[in-house]
Design a protein around this motif. Structure first.
Motif, short mmCIF file in Angstrom:
data_model
loop_
_atom_site.label_atom_id
_atom_site.label_comp_id
_atom_site.label_asym_id
_atom_site.label_seq_id
_atom_site.Cartn_x
_atom_site.Cartn_y
_atom_site.Cartn_z
N SER A 115 22.39 21.63 82.25
CA SER A 115 22.97 20.40 81.69
C SER A 115 22.25 19.14 82.20
CB SER A 115 24.46 20.32 81.99
OG SER A 115 24.71 20.51 83.37
N MET B 173 27.45 27.69 81.70
CA MET B 173 27.43 27.88 80.25
C MET B 173 28.21 26.76 79.54
SD MET B 173 26.03 29.90 78.14
CE MET B 173 26.10 30.63 76.53
N THR C 191 26.47 23.40 79.83
CA THR C 191 25.26 23.37 79.00
C THR C 191 25.62 23.15 77.54
OG1 THR C 191 24.08 24.82 80.52
CG2 THR C 191 23.23 24.67 78.29
N ILE C 192 26.64 23.88 77.07
CA ILE C 192 27.07 23.72 75.67
C ILE C 192 27.54 22.28 75.43
CG2 ILE C 192 28.84 24.40 74.00
CD1 ILE C 192 28.54 27.28 75.05
N LEU D 152 24.51 20.09 75.11
CA LEU D 152 23.78 20.32 73.86
C LEU D 152 24.53 19.74 72.66
CD1 LEU D 152 22.63 24.00 74.51
CD2 LEU D 152 21.14 21.99 74.34
N GLN E 174 23.11 35.21 77.11
CA GLN E 174 23.57 33.82 77.18
C GLN E 174 22.65 32.88 76.39
OE1 GLN E 174 23.69 33.69 81.57
NE2 GLN E 174 25.78 32.92 81.36
N LEU F 70 23.36 30.30 72.98
CA LEU F 70 22.98 28.89 72.84
C LEU F 70 22.18 28.65 71.56
CD1 LEU F 70 21.89 28.03 76.51
CD2 LEU F 70 24.09 27.55 75.43
N ASP F 71 21.38 29.64 71.16
CA ASP F 71 20.61 29.55 69.91
C ASP F 71 21.56 29.99 68.79
OD1 ASP F 71 18.83 29.67 67.83
OD2 ASP F 71 17.36 30.92 68.85
N LEU G 282 27.45 25.34 67.90
CA LEU G 282 28.05 25.27 69.23
C LEU G 282 29.26 24.35 69.22
CD1 LEU G 282 24.86 25.01 71.49
CD2 LEU G 282 26.28 27.02 71.09
N VAL H 39 18.84 24.26 69.22
CA VAL H 39 18.28 25.17 70.23
C VAL H 39 17.53 26.31 69.55
CG1 VAL H 39 18.83 26.75 72.13
CG2 VAL H 39 20.15 24.66 71.83
#
Length: 583
Positions: free
Chosen positions: A450, A485, A488-489, A492, A514, A518-519, A526, A539
């Motif tokens: 992040s 996780m 980070t989401i 993004l 993981q 994200l992709d 997301l 991503v």
């Protein structure tokens, strides 16, 4: 263009065809078009002479593998390589309950004049569980096999109508021989025109075809070509229980509608889950005629074809064009060649999960013989591609998850060790900064993405506020073991409004589940911890083990989704290439 029809959802009541939000192929291969990859190779004189071909597929008399309904077919096209292996080129959509499917999704292939290109087609019955899953994510071994066919592309291209019908065959064991139906191909060279038309269509006073409710209408638009061949180009979404439906805007390229005077067959049908969609009415109109209808605010009556040789029945149901806009749709290369800059940023994983750099099993192993470790290989291979597209070759370069000289763990430290100034020059600059960091930074943790995502987003946000013609790409090189996780989401999703993409390059053989989450290739964008959904998918994940195993080239792996992500950003904001007139 954010509300145009898209073709990335399989089957059911969704819209299919029209202008794609993702203008590149769904698979990474040498035969499908991606103008970012094409430009990279052409600049090195590495591309043979070729023309881009679009294949329309249909099938007849398929076998039925379903018990209570008909098969739900999807076709997959492969290119047989010199070693005999099959390389997937593309997939059609799934058509529900049909043994005679006429697929709308086209498959694009580069017709290379000097090589024999053997095409192999497999047809599958897609399991009901997967009907709302994007076709590119379907595991083919979980679907029922319906047969296959083979041809050479040059055979199709030299036929009078560039069309060919093949018998499907297949091995169903124990010497069982049965007729599996036929597969028909229609090939067309792609049109270079950038013209697209966007239309808002609605109908009034449609006939009701349902007994206990109103019709569930949708439009299917097809182009009429020589010898009465009908090529479907798009289908609107289904509007449930409505005799006066208003459909979402339809976007068509000149590739799809031919010329403005080419007749289009517009059929209005009542959706049935059985697959037997009932015709409500139809009309034949060219794009030019649809434009006139809009300008003169006239409606056109649907007709119902006569079963005998009498006159068609004119219906009270009408088609209305509320809005007609003709515009230019610029390509990725139009932007890049106009001076729109791609700026890359690099972040390298210095967490302990990579293993002690003093041991040969470590992904960060500092080999006394000078042999490159996994990170150095990735930097070298990836760096050649990104510096080609980065005009000044100056990269902000960071590390994350390492304990720096001051004793603190940092999740975004300058890779070059400088207090001020995080930029390095070229691949050699990244390599030098990495080697220096490896000698001065201790691997630690936890693994947090992040911080570097937020740092990249801050740079993109500043550029946006200055109206700079720039798009940013954050390249994260990691072993894929992620601690934050949710964080980070969230980062993004916040960044999805900005001119930014995130390329995650996975090194080593870790479980990359993981990274694949994200992709957002499963079709679901997301969603942050507060419930906010990402504006777009930004991503892309590239596992280097697939590159090194020869499954895909690093150029194609890295650039597979970038042009589409870039175009989704500029098109949604109506940003034109530098110096281009406003649309």
């Amino acid at each position: 263009m954010g509300n145009c029809l898209t073709g990335d959802v399989a089957g059911g009541k969704q819209a299919i065809g029209g202008v794609q939000q993702r203008p590149t192929s769904t698979t990474t291969n040498n035969a499908a078009q991606n103008d970012a990859v094409d430009f990279f190779f052409r600049s090195r004189g590495q591309y043979p002479l070729f023309s881009q071909i679009e294949l329309s597929l249909s099938a007849s008399n398929l076998i039925d593998r379903d018990i209570t309904s008909k098969s739900d077919p999807m076709a997959v096209m492969y290119l047989r390589k010199k070693d005999g292996k099959l390389e997937e080129i593309g997939r059609t959509e799934v058509i529900l309950n049909s043994l005679n499917p006429n697929w709308i999704e086209k498959i694009t292939v580069s017709f290379q004049f000097e090589t024999v290109q053997t095409l192999v087609f497999h047809v599958f019955d897609v399991d009901t569980r997967y009907h709302n899953v994007p076709v590119k994510t379907l595991k083919l071994k979980e679907q029922d096999y319906l047969g296959e066919a083979t041809c050479v592309l040059s055979e199709v291209m030299t036929k009078p109508n560039r069309s060919m019908t093949l018998n499907l065959h297949g091995d169903f064991g124990a010497g069982v021989s049965r007729k599996l139906g036929t597969l028909s191909l229609q090939a067309e060279e792609t049109v270079a025109s950038k013209t697209v038309v966007e239309m808002n269509l609605r109908s009034v006073n449609l006939d009701n075809k349902d007994l206990f409710s109103k019709s569930d209408p949708f439009l299917r638009i097809s182009r009429l070509v020589e010898n009465s061949i009908v090529v479907p180009v798009c289908r609107t979404e289904v509007v449930d229980n409505n005799l006066n439906p208003i459909w979402k805007p339809v976007c068509l390229t000149m590739q799809q509608f031919g010329s403005k005077d080419t007749p289009l067959l517009i059929e209005c049908l009542d959706f049935n889950t059985s697959g037997n969609h009932e015709l409500i009415g139809r009309t034949e109109k060219s794009v030019a005629e649809l434009e006139r209808l809009c300008q003169q605010r006239e409606a056109i009556n649907f007709v119902y074809p006569s079963t005998s040789h009498g006159r068609n029945k004119v219906l009270k149901g009408q088609l209305i064009v509320d809005r007609f806009v003709e515009k230019i749709q610029y390509s990725f290369l139009d932007y890049i060649s106009s001076g729109f800059e791609l700026n890359f940023m690099v972040a390298v994983d210095f967490t302990a999960s990579n293993g002690d750099p003093r041991t040969p099993s470590s992904l960060h192993y500092n080999d006394p013989s000078g042999r490159l470790n996994s990170y150095q290989k990735a930097i070298m291979e990836v760096g050649e591609v990104i510096q080609f597209y980065d005009s000044d070759r100056r990269f902000p370069a960071w590390g994350f998850g390492g304990r720096t000289a001051d004793g603190h763990v940092s999740h975004a430290f300058n890779l070059n060790g400088a207090s001020y100034g995080d930029e390095v020059v070229g691949v050699e600059g990244i390599m030098s900064a990495y080697s220096s960091a490896l000698a001065n930074v201790a691997l630690a943790g936890p693994t947090l993405f992040s911080h570097v995502v937020d740092k990249a987003a801050h740079t993109a946000s500043q550029s946006l506020s200055q109206n700079s013609p720039k798009y940013f790409v954050l390249l994260i090189i990691t072993d894929g073991v992620l601690t934050d996780m949710a964080g980070t989401i969230d980062a993004l999703v916040r960044a999805s409004d900005l001119p930014l993409s995130v390329l995650i390059v996975g090194v080593g053989n870790t479980d990359f589940t993981q990274m694949e989450i994200l992709d957002a290739d499963k079709g679901r964008r997301l969603e942050s911890s507060t419930g906010r959904v990402a504006t777009r998918d930004i991503v892309q994940f590239v596992p280097m083990k697939e590159v090194h195993s020869g499954q895909v080239s690093v150029v194609q792996a890295l650039l597979e989704e970038l042009p589409g992500q870039f175009l989704s950003y500029v098109r949604c904001r109506n940003i034109n290439p530098v110096g281009a007139p406003a649309i």
